[in-house]
Design a protein around this motif. Structure first.
Motif, PDB file in Angstrom:
ATOM      1  N   LEU A  97       0.837  -1.207   0.000  1.00  0.00           N
ATOM      2  CA  LEU A  97       0.000   0.000   0.000  1.00  0.00           C
ATOM      3  C   LEU A  97       0.865   1.248   0.000  1.00  0.00           C
ATOM      4  O   LEU A  97       0.543   2.236  -0.654  1.00  0.00           O
ATOM      5  CB  LEU A  97      -0.897   0.017   1.230  1.00  0.00           C
ATOM      6  CG  LEU A  97      -2.100  -0.905   1.185  1.00  0.00           C
ATOM      7  CD1 LEU A  97      -2.899  -0.780   2.464  1.00  0.00           C
ATOM      8  CD2 LEU A  97      -2.971  -0.558   0.002  1.00  0.00           C
ATOM      9  N   VAL A  99       3.804   1.531  -1.344  1.00  0.00           N
ATOM     10  CA  VAL A  99       4.330   1.692  -2.707  1.00  0.00           C
ATOM     11  C   VAL A  99       3.275   2.361  -3.579  1.00  0.00           C
ATOM     12  O   VAL A  99       3.561   3.305  -4.328  1.00  0.00           O
ATOM     13  CB  VAL A  99       4.717   0.316  -3.309  1.00  0.00           C
ATOM     14  CG1 VAL A  99       5.058   0.454  -4.785  1.00  0.00           C
ATOM     15  CG2 VAL A  99       5.883  -0.285  -2.551  1.00  0.00           C
ATOM     16  N   LEU A 100       2.035   1.899  -3.446  1.00  0.00           N
ATOM     17  CA  LEU A 100       0.977   2.458  -4.285  1.00  0.00           C
ATOM     18  C   LEU A 100       0.670   3.902  -3.913  1.00  0.00           C
ATOM     19  O   LEU A 100       0.411   4.731  -4.783  1.00  0.00           O
ATOM     20  CB  LEU A 100      -0.273   1.588  -4.181  1.00  0.00           C
ATOM     21  CG  LEU A 100      -0.067   0.230  -4.843  1.00  0.00           C
ATOM     22  CD1 LEU A 100      -1.139  -0.754  -4.411  1.00  0.00           C
ATOM     23  CD2 LEU A 100      -0.043   0.356  -6.360  1.00  0.00           C
ATOM     24  N   ARG A 101       0.713   4.185  -2.616  1.00  0.00           N
ATOM     25  CA  ARG A 101       0.511   5.581  -2.196  1.00  0.00           C
ATOM     26  C   ARG A 101       1.605   6.457  -2.796  1.00  0.00           C
ATOM     27  O   ARG A 101       1.355   7.575  -3.228  1.00  0.00           O
ATOM     28  CB  ARG A 101       0.553   5.683  -0.672  1.00  0.00           C
ATOM     29  CG  ARG A 101      -0.713   5.193  -0.001  1.00  0.00           C
ATOM     30  CD  ARG A 101      -0.742   5.602   1.481  1.00  0.00           C
ATOM     31  NE  ARG A 101      -1.959   5.152   2.104  1.00  0.00           N
ATOM     32  CZ  ARG A 101      -2.070   4.091   2.902  1.00  0.00           C
ATOM     33  NH1 ARG A 101      -1.004   3.369   3.166  1.00  0.00           N
ATOM     34  NH2 ARG A 101      -3.223   3.750   3.425  1.00  0.00           N
ATOM     35  N   THR A 102       2.836   5.908  -2.801  1.00  0.00           N
ATOM     36  CA  THR A 102       3.952   6.661  -3.373  1.00  0.00           C
ATOM     37  C   THR A 102       3.703   6.929  -4.853  1.00  0.00           C
ATOM     38  O   THR A 102       3.883   8.051  -5.333  1.00  0.00           O
ATOM     39  CB  THR A 102       5.267   5.858  -3.212  1.00  0.00           C
ATOM     40  OG1 THR A 102       5.467   5.622  -1.829  1.00  0.00           O
ATOM     41  CG2 THR A 102       6.448   6.595  -3.795  1.00  0.00           C
ATOM     42  N   ILE A 103       3.296   5.891  -5.578  1.00  0.00           N
ATOM     43  CA  ILE A 103       3.056   6.039  -7.015  1.00  0.00           C
ATOM     44  C   ILE A 103       1.980   7.097  -7.272  1.00  0.00           C
ATOM     45  O   ILE A 103       2.154   8.000  -8.099  1.00  0.00           O
ATOM     46  CB  ILE A 103       2.652   4.683  -7.633  1.00  0.00           C
ATOM     47  CG1 ILE A 103       3.860   3.740  -7.663  1.00  0.00           C
ATOM     48  CG2 ILE A 103       2.081   4.874  -9.042  1.00  0.00           C
ATOM     49  CD1 ILE A 103       3.526   2.300  -7.992  1.00  0.00           C
ATOM     50  N   ILE A 104       0.884   6.995  -6.553  1.00  0.00           N
ATOM     51  CA  ILE A 104      -0.209   7.952  -6.747  1.00  0.00           C
ATOM     52  C   ILE A 104       0.252   9.363  -6.359  1.00  0.00           C
ATOM     53  O   ILE A 104      -0.051  10.346  -7.043  1.00  0.00           O
ATOM     54  CB  ILE A 104      -1.451   7.514  -5.942  1.00  0.00           C
ATOM     55  CG1 ILE A 104      -2.016   6.223  -6.548  1.00  0.00           C
ATOM     56  CG2 ILE A 104      -2.522   8.607  -5.925  1.00  0.00           C
ATOM     57  CD1 ILE A 104      -3.086   5.543  -5.727  1.00  0.00           C
ATOM     58  N   GLU A 106       3.302  10.500  -6.560  1.00  0.00           N
ATOM     59  CA  GLU A 106       4.202  10.999  -7.609  1.00  0.00           C
ATOM     60  C   GLU A 106       3.394  11.484  -8.820  1.00  0.00           C
ATOM     61  O   GLU A 106       3.722  12.502  -9.420  1.00  0.00           O
ATOM     62  CB  GLU A 106       5.181   9.901  -8.055  1.00  0.00           C
ATOM     63  CG  GLU A 106       6.210   9.503  -6.998  1.00  0.00           C
ATOM     64  CD  GLU A 106       7.264  10.580  -6.724  1.00  0.00           C
ATOM     65  OE1 GLU A 106       7.239  11.642  -7.377  1.00  0.00           O
ATOM     66  OE2 GLU A 106       8.110  10.342  -5.832  1.00  0.00           O
ATOM     67  N   ILE A 107       2.351  10.744  -9.172  1.00  0.00           N
ATOM     68  CA  ILE A 107       1.520  11.160 -10.309  1.00  0.00           C
ATOM     69  C   ILE A 107       0.914  12.542 -10.030  1.00  0.00           C
ATOM     70  O   ILE A 107       0.949  13.446 -10.873  1.00  0.00           O
ATOM     71  CB  ILE A 107       0.410  10.108 -10.589  1.00  0.00           C
ATOM     72  CG1 ILE A 107       1.029   8.851 -11.203  1.00  0.00           C
ATOM     73  CG2 ILE A 107      -0.668  10.683 -11.509  1.00  0.00           C
ATOM     74  CD1 ILE A 107       0.055   7.706 -11.412  1.00  0.00           C
ATOM     75  N   ARG A 108       0.407  12.719  -8.837  1.00  0.00           N
ATOM     76  CA  ARG A 108      -0.210  14.012  -8.488  1.00  0.00           C
ATOM     77  C   ARG A 108       0.837  15.139  -8.470  1.00  0.00           C
ATOM     78  O   ARG A 108       0.572  16.252  -8.916  1.00  0.00           O
ATOM     79  CB  ARG A 108      -0.888  13.914  -7.128  1.00  0.00           C
ATOM     80  CG  ARG A 108      -2.086  13.002  -7.134  1.00  0.00           C
ATOM     81  CD  ARG A 108      -2.955  13.237  -5.914  1.00  0.00           C
ATOM     82  NE  ARG A 108      -4.039  12.297  -5.847  1.00  0.00           N
ATOM     83  CZ  ARG A 108      -5.125  12.326  -6.615  1.00  0.00           C
ATOM     84  NH1 ARG A 108      -5.255  13.266  -7.521  1.00  0.00           N
ATOM     85  NH2 ARG A 108      -6.076  11.419  -6.487  1.00  0.00           N
ATOM     86  N   LEU A 109       2.026  14.788  -7.983  1.00  0.00           N
ATOM     87  CA  LEU A 109       3.111  15.775  -7.924  1.00  0.00           C
ATOM     88  C   LEU A 109       3.508  16.223  -9.327  1.00  0.00           C
ATOM     89  O   LEU A 109       3.659  17.416  -9.602  1.00  0.00           O
ATOM     90  CB  LEU A 109       4.307  15.128  -7.210  1.00  0.00           C
ATOM     91  CG  LEU A 109       5.365  16.054  -6.652  1.00  0.00           C
ATOM     92  CD1 LEU A 109       4.808  16.845  -5.484  1.00  0.00           C
ATOM     93  CD2 LEU A 109       6.568  15.237  -6.198  1.00  0.00           C
ATOM     94  N   LEU A 110       3.660  15.236 -10.227  1.00  0.00           N
ATOM     95  CA  LEU A 110       4.062  15.568 -11.598  1.00  0.00           C
ATOM     96  C   LEU A 110       2.993  16.403 -12.280  1.00  0.00           C
ATOM     97  O   LEU A 110       3.300  17.338 -13.013  1.00  0.00           O
ATOM     98  CB  LEU A 110       4.321  14.270 -12.377  1.00  0.00           C
ATOM     99  CG  LEU A 110       5.551  13.470 -11.951  1.00  0.00           C
ATOM    100  CD1 LEU A 110       5.567  12.103 -12.627  1.00  0.00           C
ATOM    101  CD2 LEU A 110       6.841  14.217 -12.246  1.00  0.00           C
TER     102      LEU A 110
ATOM    103  N   LEU B 228       3.863  11.450 -17.926  1.00  0.00           N
ATOM    104  CA  LEU B 228       4.073  12.613 -17.045  1.00  0.00           C
ATOM    105  C   LEU B 228       5.554  12.763 -16.706  1.00  0.00           C
ATOM    106  O   LEU B 228       6.092  13.872 -16.692  1.00  0.00           O
ATOM    107  CB  LEU B 228       3.282  12.439 -15.750  1.00  0.00           C
ATOM    108  CG  LEU B 228       1.778  12.681 -15.795  1.00  0.00           C
ATOM    109  CD1 LEU B 228       1.153  12.251 -14.464  1.00  0.00           C
ATOM    110  CD2 LEU B 228       1.466  14.140 -16.076  1.00  0.00           C
ATOM    111  N   THR B 232       7.730  16.060 -17.795  1.00  0.00           N
ATOM    112  CA  THR B 232       8.379  16.952 -16.820  1.00  0.00           C
ATOM    113  C   THR B 232       9.898  16.958 -17.007  1.00  0.00           C
ATOM    114  O   THR B 232      10.546  17.989 -16.843  1.00  0.00           O
ATOM    115  CB  THR B 232       8.043  16.530 -15.362  1.00  0.00           C
ATOM    116  OG1 THR B 232       8.139  15.126 -15.246  1.00  0.00           O
ATOM    117  CG2 THR B 232       6.662  16.962 -14.965  1.00  0.00           C
TER     118      THR B 232
END
Lengths: 116, 280
Positions: A97, A99-104, A106-110, B228, B232
Motif C-alpha cells: 500500500l 508503494v501504491l501511495r507513493t506512485i499515486i 508521484e503522479i499528483r506531484l508531476l 508525465l 516533466t
C-alpha cells in the motif's frame, strides 16, 4: 471497532509522522505500545482514550486540539483513502500500500509541476 | 470467491435495486446482451485512473483510492498477480464503489483478525459490490442464451459446464456457481456439491477438459506516470535521476523510452531542492 472519527485521527497522526520524518515504530516505542496497536490507531481501528490522545500529542509536540481538528470540519477532506476488494492483513500488504501511495503521490506531484 | 472477501446477506429489495442499476449501466454503455468479460477494463478506464500492478497472489484482487476532490477520477489498482477472471471481477466491484458507493472505506491491519476489520457498513457495501459485479458480468438473459447455444441443460449441469461458462464469461468459478444458484439453474444441494471443489481440483479439471484459465501476467501499467515523467523531464522540471526513479516505479529504464543518461548531470532546481528537503 473504529469509527469515522478514529479514522480521521489516525490519518492526522499519519500525516504528522510523515511531516516530522518519524516512523510508526518510533511513535509506538515512545508510547510503549506494540507496532500492531500503533497500526490499528493509524488505520482508525482503535478507539483511544483521553490519556492516549494526550500522550500522542505530547510526542508529536502538538496540542490535543490539533489532533481533533479535522473532526469538526465537514467530511470533504482531500485525504485519499483506499477501499479494498479483499482485506489487507499482512505487513507485506501494508508495504505494498505504501508503494501504491507513493506512485499515486508521484503522479499528483508531476501533474502539479506541469500545471504550474 | 476468495476467502478474503466478506459475505453478507442482501434483502430482496437490495437485489432488485442492484439489478435495476445493472440494467441502467448496461443500457447506457450499450452493452446489454453482451458478455462483458475483459471489456470491464475499458469501462473502468472511463471512470477511474487504473494502475495495473503485481501485488502478489495473496494480496487483494483490486482496490480503489477515493479522493475527496469532487470531479477528480479515483485511482483503482488491479492486482496483476491474480488470474484474469479475478481481475475482471475486482474491476467490476470497483465500478460499483465508484458509481454508487463513493464513501471512504479503509481496511488495513497487520493483526490478521479479519472479523474486526469490517464494520457493518463496509461488509454490506462489499456484499452489494459483489452482487453488482456478478449481475453485471453474468447478466441472466445473456447467461441463459449462452447455455442454450452450448446445449447446457439446467437439469444436467456439471462441473465441466460450469467451468466452461466461467471461462466464457471470464469470471471466477465460484462466481458462476453462485450465479447459477441465484437464477435457479442450480438447486442448493447441487450448488453445495459444485462449490465444495477445491482450487487444486478445479485446476486439474480445467486441464482435463482443456478449458482456458489465463493467469495473471504480472503487468505493470501506471496510468500516465511514464508520460508525465517524460514530459516533466523534457521541460527540465526534474533531474535524470528523478526520471530514473519514476520509471523504476513502472519497472522500466530510461533507455526503454529512448532517453540516455546526460553526460553531465545538471544541478537540481530550487523547487526540486525544496521538494527533496520536504521528503527527507
Amino acid at each position: 471497532m473504529g469509527t469515522q472519527a478514529t479514522y480521521q485521527i489516525g490519518q492526522t497522526i499519519y500525516a504528522l509522522l510523515k511531516e516530522r520524518g518519524l516512523t510508526q515504530q518510533s511513535l509506538a516505542e515512545n508510547l510503549g505500545i506494540s507496532k500492531q496497536v500503533m497500526n490499528k490507531i493509524i488505520n482508525g481501528k482503535k478507539v483511544m482514550n483521553v490519556n492516549e490522545l494526550a500522550q500522542i500529542a505530547q510526542v508529536l509536540r502538538i496540542s490535543t486540539d490539533a489532533l481533533l481538528v479535522d473532526l469538526v470540519s465537514p467530511p470533504t477532506s482531500n485525504t485519499p483513502v483506499f477501499a479494498f476488494k479483499g482485506v489487507a492483513v499482512s505487513d507485506e500488504d501494508n508495504e505494498m500500500l505504501e508503494v501504491l501511495r507513493t506512485i499515486i503521490g508521484e503522479i499528483r506531484l508531476l501533474e502539479g509541476l506541469l500545471d504550474e | 470467491m476468495s476467502d478474503r472477501i466478506p459475505k453478507g446477506k442482501l434483502s430482496a429489495y437490495d437485489v432488485q435495486e442492484i439489478q435495476d442499476r445493472v440494467r441502467e449501466k448496461l443500457g447506457s454503455s450499450q452493452k446489454f446482451g453482451q458478455i462483458i468479460g475483459t471489456q470491464v477494463f475499458t469501462i473502468l478506464r472511463q471512470y477511474a485512473r487504473v494502475l495495473y500492478y503485481p501485488l502478489g497472489s495473496e494480496a487483494p484482487w483490486a482496490f480503489v483510492q477515493i479522493n475527496g476532490d469532487a470531479g477528480s477520477k479515483p485511482f483503482v489498482v488491479l492486482n496483476t498477480s491474480r488470474p484474469v477472471d479475478e481481475q475482471v471481477f475486482g474491476a467490476a466491484c470497483e465500478l460499483y464503489h465508484i458509481w454508487f458507493d463513493l464513501r471512504g472505506d479503509i481496511v488495513a491491519s497487520t493483526d490478521g483478525d479479519q472479523d474486526v476489520l469490517y464494520d457493518e457498513a463496509t461488509l454490506r457495501s462489499e456484499s452489494l459490490a459483489n452482487r453488482f459485479a456478478a449481475e453485471l458480468l453474468v447478466e441472466e438473459l445473456t447467461l441463459r442464451r449462452e447455455m442454450g447455444t452450448l446445449l447446457i441443460k439446467a437439469k444436467h449441469i456439471d462441473v465441466q459446464a460450469v467451468l466452461l461458462l466461467s471461462s466464457i464469461f471470464c469470471v471466477p468459478y465460484r462466481t458462476m456457481t453462485r450465479r447459477l444458484l441465484e437464477i435457479d439453474v442450480l438447486s442448493p444441494k447441487r450448488f453445495n456439491e459444485l462449490d465444495a471443489l477445491t482450487p487444486d481440483e478445479l485446476a486439474r479439471l480445467r486441464t482435463r477438459y482443456g478449458i482456458d484459465h489465463p493467469k495473471g501476467d504480472e503487468q505493470v501499467s501506471l496510468d500516465n506516470l511514464v508520460d508525465l515523467s517524460l514530459s516533466t523531464y523534457e521541460q527540465d522540471r526534474i533531474t535524470f535521476e528523478k526520471l530514473e526513479y519514476l520509471l523504476s516505479l513502472n519497472k522500466i529504464e530510461a533507455e526503454d523510452v529512448g532517453i540516455s543518461k546526460p553526460k553531465k548531470s545538471r544541478m537540481p532546481s530550487d523547487e526540486e531542492l525544496d521538494q527533496l528537503m520536504e521528503e527527507s
